[in-house]
Design an enzyme around this catalytic site. Sequence first.
Site, PDB file in Angstrom:
ATOM      1  N   HIS A   1      40.224  45.268  41.872  1.00 45.98           N
ATOM      2  CA  HIS A   1      39.613  45.425  40.543  1.00 45.98           C
ATOM      3  C   HIS A   1      38.542  44.371  40.333  1.00 45.98           C
ATOM      4  O   HIS A   1      38.685  43.231  40.738  1.00 45.98           O
ATOM      5  CB  HIS A   1      40.654  45.351  39.427  1.00 45.98           C
ATOM      6  CG  HIS A   1      41.552  44.152  39.508  1.00 45.98           C
ATOM      7  ND1 HIS A   1      42.598  44.080  40.387  1.00 45.98           N
ATOM      8  CD2 HIS A   1      41.540  42.984  38.842  1.00 45.98           C
ATOM      9  CE1 HIS A   1      43.206  42.926  40.255  1.00 45.98           C
ATOM     10  NE2 HIS A   1      42.578  42.216  39.328  1.00 45.98           N
TER      11      HIS A   1
ATOM     12  N   HIS B   1      36.432  42.247  37.638  1.00 42.41           N
ATOM     13  CA  HIS B   1      36.467  41.763  36.250  1.00 42.41           C
ATOM     14  C   HIS B   1      35.042  41.660  35.707  1.00 42.41           C
ATOM     15  O   HIS B   1      34.133  41.206  36.416  1.00 42.41           O
ATOM     16  CB  HIS B   1      37.056  40.353  36.184  1.00 42.41           C
ATOM     17  CG  HIS B   1      38.504  40.239  36.523  1.00 42.41           C
ATOM     18  ND1 HIS B   1      39.479  40.113  35.565  1.00 42.41           N
ATOM     19  CD2 HIS B   1      39.148  40.197  37.715  1.00 42.41           C
ATOM     20  CE1 HIS B   1      40.663  39.998  36.158  1.00 42.41           C
ATOM     21  NE2 HIS B   1      40.489  40.042  37.464  1.00 42.41           N
TER      22      HIS B   1
HETATM   23  P1  5GP Z   1      43.885  39.493  38.846  1.00 40.90           P
HETATM   24  O1  5GP Z   1      44.484  38.162  38.540  1.00 40.90           O
HETATM   25  O2  5GP Z   1      44.765  40.336  39.725  1.00 40.90           O
HETATM   26  O3  5GP Z   1      42.471  39.398  39.352  1.00 40.90           O
HETATM   27  O4  5GP Z   1      43.745  40.220  37.456  1.00 40.90           O
HETATM   28  C1  5GP Z   1      44.687  41.103  36.964  1.00 40.90           C
HETATM   29  C2  5GP Z   1      44.276  41.390  35.548  1.00 40.90           C
HETATM   30  O5  5GP Z   1      44.995  42.516  35.105  1.00 40.90           O
HETATM   31  C3  5GP Z   1      44.597  40.241  34.597  1.00 40.90           C
HETATM   32  O6  5GP Z   1      43.415  39.798  33.955  1.00 40.90           O
HETATM   33  C4  5GP Z   1      45.595  40.860  33.624  1.00 40.90           C
HETATM   34  O7  5GP Z   1      45.417  40.429  32.301  1.00 40.90           O
HETATM   35  C5  5GP Z   1      45.321  42.346  33.759  1.00 40.90           C
HETATM   36  N1  5GP Z   1      46.492  43.167  33.509  1.00 40.90           N
HETATM   37  C6  5GP Z   1      47.741  42.975  33.980  1.00 40.90           C
HETATM   38  N2  5GP Z   1      48.563  43.944  33.541  1.00 40.90           N
HETATM   39  C7  5GP Z   1      47.810  44.779  32.781  1.00 40.90           C
HETATM   40  C8  5GP Z   1      48.114  45.964  32.049  1.00 40.90           C
HETATM   41  O8  5GP Z   1      49.228  46.455  32.015  1.00 40.90           O
HETATM   42  N3  5GP Z   1      47.084  46.535  31.388  1.00 40.90           N
HETATM   43  C9  5GP Z   1      45.818  46.016  31.415  1.00 40.90           C
HETATM   44  N4  5GP Z   1      44.894  46.645  30.713  1.00 40.90           N
HETATM   45  N5  5GP Z   1      45.512  44.903  32.081  1.00 40.90           N
HETATM   46  C10 5GP Z   1      46.495  44.287  32.760  1.00 40.90           C
END
Ligand code: 5GP
Length: 141
Positions: free
Chosen positions: A98, A100
């Site tokens: 993903h 951001h």
């Molecule tokens: P990572 O740390 O993997 O780059 O980012 C994961 C992102 O997913 C985090 O910013 C977190 O807030 C978001 N996230 C985690 N669970 C959910 C969810 O159930 N729904 C949404 N919309 N975002 C989520």
Amino acid sequence: MTIFEKIIAGDLPASFIHQDERCVSFMDIHPLNEGHVLVVPRTPAARLTGLDPETAAHLFTVARKILEAIQHTAIRCEGANIFLSDGEIAGQEVPHVHLHIVPRFRGDGVKLTFGKKPPAADREVLDRAAQTIGAHFKRRA
Ligand code: 5GP
């Protein structure tokens, strides 16, 4: 199955902005700033290299459009961090690729840090790394 697969399947709620055949985008549930958006491929790959090149490129195309859209709203967006944590060691919490998009504004207090600034590397070390990576890159071009 990751949380993002469940969101894509409609089994968990999300605030969607856009959906197409390759990816979806929705609001991050823990926004670093107002307007924090995630762009997520439908392919449930954990790592960027697990995506076909077209899908990987498409994430950035969509991110650019979303950023442009944000800039036309009242959301404060003097700049933005657009980033992808590739793998757990890189801080990835959800093992599904993903991108951001985090709008930024002066004084927002958001900190994205990779620790203290390292010293400049030796040119010889940089040249060697460039040569090794460059050789593999050319084989794949
Ligand atoms: P990572 O740390 O993997 O780059 O980012 C994961 C992102 O997913 C985090 O910013 C977190 O807030 C978001 N996230 C985690 N669970 C959910 C969810 O159930 N729904 C949404 N919309 N975002 C989520």
